[in-house]
Design a protein around this motif. Structure first.
Motif, PDB file in Angstrom:
ATOM      1  N   ILE A   1      -2.758   8.529  14.267  1.00 23.66           N
ATOM      2  CA  ILE A   1      -3.626   9.202  13.298  1.00 23.66           C
ATOM      3  C   ILE A   1      -2.902   9.409  11.978  1.00 23.66           C
ATOM      4  O   ILE A   1      -3.424   9.083  10.899  1.00 23.66           O
ATOM      5  N   ALA A   2      -1.697   9.968  12.017  1.00 28.49           N
ATOM      6  CA  ALA A   2      -0.968  10.250  10.775  1.00 28.49           C
ATOM      7  C   ALA A   2      -0.695   8.978   9.974  1.00 28.49           C
ATOM      8  O   ALA A   2      -0.889   8.975   8.743  1.00 28.49           O
ATOM      9  N   PRO A   3      -0.256   7.878  10.596  1.00 31.78           N
ATOM     10  CA  PRO A   3      -0.103   6.641   9.812  1.00 31.78           C
ATOM     11  C   PRO A   3      -1.420   6.146   9.211  1.00 31.78           C
ATOM     12  O   PRO A   3      -1.428   5.588   8.107  1.00 31.78           O
ATOM     13  N   THR A   4      -2.525   6.352   9.929  1.00 33.41           N
ATOM     14  CA  THR A   4      -3.833   5.938   9.414  1.00 33.41           C
ATOM     15  C   THR A   4      -4.209   6.739   8.171  1.00 33.41           C
ATOM     16  O   THR A   4      -4.627   6.178   7.146  1.00 33.41           O
ATOM     17  N   ILE A   5      -4.076   8.050   8.245  1.00 32.34           N
ATOM     18  CA  ILE A   5      -4.409   8.900   7.100  1.00 32.34           C
ATOM     19  C   ILE A   5      -3.464   8.610   5.938  1.00 32.34           C
ATOM     20  O   ILE A   5      -3.878   8.582   4.769  1.00 32.34           O
ATOM     21  N   SER A   6      -2.201   8.353   6.236  1.00 37.50           N
ATOM     22  CA  SER A   6      -1.239   8.002   5.182  1.00 37.50           C
ATOM     23  C   SER A   6      -1.648   6.711   4.478  1.00 37.50           C
ATOM     24  O   SER A   6      -1.551   6.603   3.253  1.00 37.50           O
ATOM     25  N   ALA A   7      -2.119   5.729   5.262  1.00 37.52           N
ATOM     26  CA  ALA A   7      -2.560   4.471   4.665  1.00 37.52           C
ATOM     27  C   ALA A   7      -3.769   4.692   3.765  1.00 37.52           C
ATOM     28  O   ALA A   7      -3.862   4.117   2.664  1.00 37.52           O
ATOM     29  N   LEU A   8      -4.704   5.522   4.192  1.00 43.34           N
ATOM     30  CA  LEU A   8      -5.881   5.814   3.371  1.00 43.34           C
ATOM     31  C   LEU A   8      -5.493   6.539   2.084  1.00 43.34           C
ATOM     32  O   LEU A   8      -6.109   6.334   1.032  1.00 43.34           O
ATOM     33  N   LEU A   9      -4.473   7.383   2.176  1.00 37.57           N
ATOM     34  CA  LEU A   9      -3.994   8.111   1.001  1.00 37.57           C
ATOM     35  C   LEU A   9      -3.044   7.279   0.155  1.00 37.57           C
ATOM     36  O   LEU A   9      -2.663   7.694  -0.940  1.00 37.57           O
ATOM     37  N   LYS A  10      -2.617   6.116   0.685  1.00 36.85           N
ATOM     38  CA  LYS A  10      -1.695   5.210  -0.012  1.00 36.85           C
ATOM     39  C   LYS A  10      -0.345   5.887  -0.282  1.00 36.85           C
ATOM     40  O   LYS A  10       0.216   5.822  -1.384  1.00 36.85           O
ATOM     41  N   ILE A  11       0.173   6.544   0.760  1.00 39.45           N
ATOM     42  CA  ILE A  11       1.470   7.214   0.674  1.00 39.45           C
ATOM     43  C   ILE A  11       2.338   6.774   1.840  1.00 39.45           C
ATOM     44  O   ILE A  11       1.874   6.105   2.771  1.00 39.45           O
ATOM     45  N   ASN A  12       3.608   7.141   1.804  1.00 36.51           N
ATOM     46  CA  ASN A  12       4.502   6.873   2.919  1.00 36.51           C
ATOM     47  C   ASN A  12       4.031   7.590   4.176  1.00 36.51           C
ATOM     48  O   ASN A  12       3.487   8.704   4.100  1.00 36.51           O
ATOM     49  N   GLU A  13       4.262   6.956   5.308  1.00 35.02           N
ATOM     50  CA  GLU A  13       4.001   7.632   6.577  1.00 35.02           C
ATOM     51  C   GLU A  13       5.033   8.734   6.783  1.00 35.02           C
ATOM     52  O   GLU A  13       6.138   8.668   6.260  1.00 35.02           O
ATOM     53  N   PRO A  14       4.689   9.782   7.557  1.00 33.83           N
ATOM     54  CA  PRO A  14       5.676  10.826   7.844  1.00 33.83           C
ATOM     55  C   PRO A  14       6.939  10.261   8.487  1.00 33.83           C
ATOM     56  O   PRO A  14       6.916   9.196   9.131  1.00 33.83           O
ATOM     57  N   ALA A  15       8.031  10.982   8.339  1.00 31.17           N
ATOM     58  CA  ALA A  15       9.355  10.469   8.692  1.00 31.17           C
ATOM     59  C   ALA A  15       9.490  10.079  10.159  1.00 31.17           C
ATOM     60  O   ALA A  15      10.216   9.138  10.492  1.00 31.17           O
ATOM     61  N   GLY A  16       8.800  10.788  11.054  1.00 34.91           N
ATOM     62  CA  GLY A  16       8.968  10.518  12.486  1.00 34.91           C
ATOM     63  C   GLY A  16       7.901   9.634  13.083  1.00 34.91           C
ATOM     64  O   GLY A  16       7.811   9.515  14.313  1.00 34.91           O
ATOM     65  N   ALA A  17       7.074   9.003  12.246  1.00 36.80           N
ATOM     66  CA  ALA A  17       5.978   8.172  12.752  1.00 36.80           C
ATOM     67  C   ALA A  17       6.479   6.763  13.049  1.00 36.80           C
ATOM     68  O   ALA A  17       7.050   6.110  12.172  1.00 36.80           O
TER      69      ALA A  17
END
Length: 559
Positions: free
Chosen positions: A533-549
């Motif tokens: 989920i977090a990598p998906t939301i990060s991709a939609l926001l066009k930002i880096n994924e969280p550090a532990g993903a």
């Protein structure tokens, strides 16, 4: 990722369905070229996946069904670690990290480096804001990774706004992350939403206004009655059944529930609100206040609003999944979701917003209920008896020394050993762990046991061993792990239900997502993981994924 012919047909059918669906989320088709203005992440505590299907017939069109109709539904979203819990679940959703990496291995855990048990968000270094209670001393300092909100803050030079709201402190603090503008949670001592100095020095006016409205007092005196005619509740056992736990001071767990008649805990007089739909109402109302009285989502810098509905967990624990109370709660929560979506649309615009909904864990049916239906292997596990068996096994094997202090903590099937006491006695931790493992395998009801070293150092694990490996933190988890037969849960001998097991009733979570560029009415049957989920939301926001993903985004945009 290679797409199977079946999957291609699935997405083609979904795309055709989407063309016939009117979705406010997707009114601006070019919006997918830029990040959404707002991400609203909704977590429903203890929501089993099958509640979506079991209760669907009584749901309205504006809540759960709206997200399903105007967005994409993942039918096989699972937690890919164990044990599950509120703290680990919220950390995993928003960070994409397993507990082995995030450090949030349980709600409470024994920290070997500190030598005692700690609560996942307690922090004596901060001061309460909006209360004098110790429950205000909360921060994410034990979270070892970043969250989506943290990465968004970093990516926008702190221009993005990140807010988190829940009844539970851990369900607000952990989603908010380290850099959130504010996290708010409910103080059952005062009936107010509070925060801590980690975020701000005083409550914003809209939170103070809500606290001063007398809403908590009014809801404490509002009877909880069935929302609809009793005959329409076809997914539950009779109201008075032996698999539920009544409120303290009441004769039976039956409607109507008068919260003001519950024997109060003098330390937390407003706690009954959390075990009623009114707890969800208060969270929804405060989230609406945030949307109406702040500028969140009002410009092209993306923002995050994390909302966690916790009353579902308290109600599920007390009444169990077969209860009228749980069924009624989800009907009422559907109303809350509809109202929240309407407020998002009126303030920010759904065409500018990504909304997702999931759960932090599931829940087992009551063990006695399962046995009554013929599942003899389901057991009601007793922590005291299990601990006595462990201590007896150690005393027998190491008869020359005093082993009474060797077990530091027992959490469900995790046995935490006092590593220093064992070392001082002249024994090796792994040897003691292996002795316990072998004894556990001889105990009635234990279907598997393993040491922490076996999980860390063994070959690639599969099944529940893989889940336990990802959930085991080096200094914050057990030294020996026991797995019991499905349906076996510690406690709840007199009613109610528990969770934290590595089986599908705990790992299978709903996941609905809607927003610009996301297919309307689509269904994905591929098994996916909560940490995507977090990598998906990060991709939609066009930002880096969280550090532990470490997982990739969900397959949202395949043809």
């Amino acid at each position: 990722m290679k797409t199977s012919p079946f999957r291609t047909l699935l997405w083609l059918g979904s795309a055709l369905a989407a063309t016939a669906s009117v979705s406010l989320f997707a009114q601006e088709q070019d919006a997918s070229a830029k990040p959404p203005r707002l991400v609203v992440g909704i977590v429903v505590d203890q929501m089993r996946y099958d509640y979506l299907t079991r209760f669907q017939g009584a749901l309205g069109e504006g809540g759960f069904k709206r997200l399903m109709r105007e967005g994409t539904q993942f039918r096989s979203m699972h937690y890919n670690y164990a044990p599950t819990g509120t703290g680990p679940g919220h950390a995993a959703i928003w960070s994409g990290a397993y507990p082995a990496t995030s450090g949030i291995s349980n709600n409470d855990f024994y920290d070997h480096q500190l030598g005692h048990e700690v609560y996942c968000v307690e922090d004596a270094s901060v001061t309460p804001v909006g209360t004098d209670a110790e429950e205000g001393r909360r921060s994410p300092h034990r979270l070892l990774v970043t969250t989506v909100g943290d990465e968004l803050k970093l990516a926008t030079n702190n221009r993005a706004k990140v807010l988190a709201i829940s009844l539970k402190d851990r369900a607000s603090v952990l989603p908010g992350g380290h850099f959130a503008d504010a996290a708010f949670w409910f103080d059952a001592t005062t009936g107010r939403f509070v925060s801590s100095s980690h975020y701000l020095e005083e409550l914003p006016y809209w939170v103070s206004d809500y606290n001063g409205s007398g809403r908590a007092d009014a809801l404490m005196h509002k009877p909880w009655v069935l929302r609809d005619e009793a005959a329409t509740y076809t997914e539950s056992l009779p109201d008075d059944n032996p698999f539920e736990e009544p409120f303290k001071g009441t004769a039976a767990p039956v409607f109507p529930h008068d919260l003001s008649a519950v024997t109060p805990d003098p330390r937390e007089p407003f706690k009954p609100l959390a075990t009623s739909p009114w707890g969800n109402v208060m969270v929804r109302e405060l989230a609406q206040a945030a949307l109406e009285h702040t500028d969140i989502g009002r410009d092209d810098t993306p923002d995050v609003l994390a909302v966690s509905f916790s009353a579902t967990d308290y109600i599920g624990h007390r009444f169990s999944p077969t209860s009228l109370e749980v069924e009624d709660t989800y009907r009422r929560l559907d109303d809350d979701l509809a109202a929240l979506l309407e407020t998002i649309d009126a303030t920010v615009g759904l065409e500018h917003t990504v909304v997702f909904l999931t759960s932090d864990h599931g829940v087992s049916f009551n063990s006695s209920f399962l046995r009554s239906r013929g599942m003899a292997s389901a057991r009601t596990l007793d922590k005291g008896a299990f601990l006595s068996g462990i201590n007896a096994a150690l005393a027998e094997h190491y008869s020359a020394v005093d082993t009474s202090t060797w077990v530091a903590e027992l959490y469900k099937g995790q046995i935490v050993l006092d590593r220093r006491a064992i070392r001082v006695a002249g024994y090796d931790l792994e040897e003691v762990s292996e002795v316990l493992r072998d004894r556990l395998l001889e105990m009635d009801g234990v279907v598997d046991a393993m040491t922490a070293a076996e999980l860390r150092e063994g070959a690639l694990q599969s099944g529940y061993r893989a889940l336990l490996r990802r959930g085991a933190h080096r200094t914050r988890s057990g030294d020996v792990f026991a797995v019991f037969a499905p349906g076996s849960v510690f406690g709840y001998a007199h009613g109610g239900a528990g969770h934290s097991e590595p089986f599908s009733y705990d790992t299978h979570a709903p996941f609905l997502i809607a927003g610009p560029g996301i297919a309307a009415g689509a269904e994905v049957y591929e098994r996916v993981a909560i940490t995507q989920i977090a990598p998906t939301i990060s991709a939609l926001l066009k930002i880096n994924e969280p550090a532990g993903a470490f997982e990739g985004p969900l397959p949202l945009f395949e043809p």
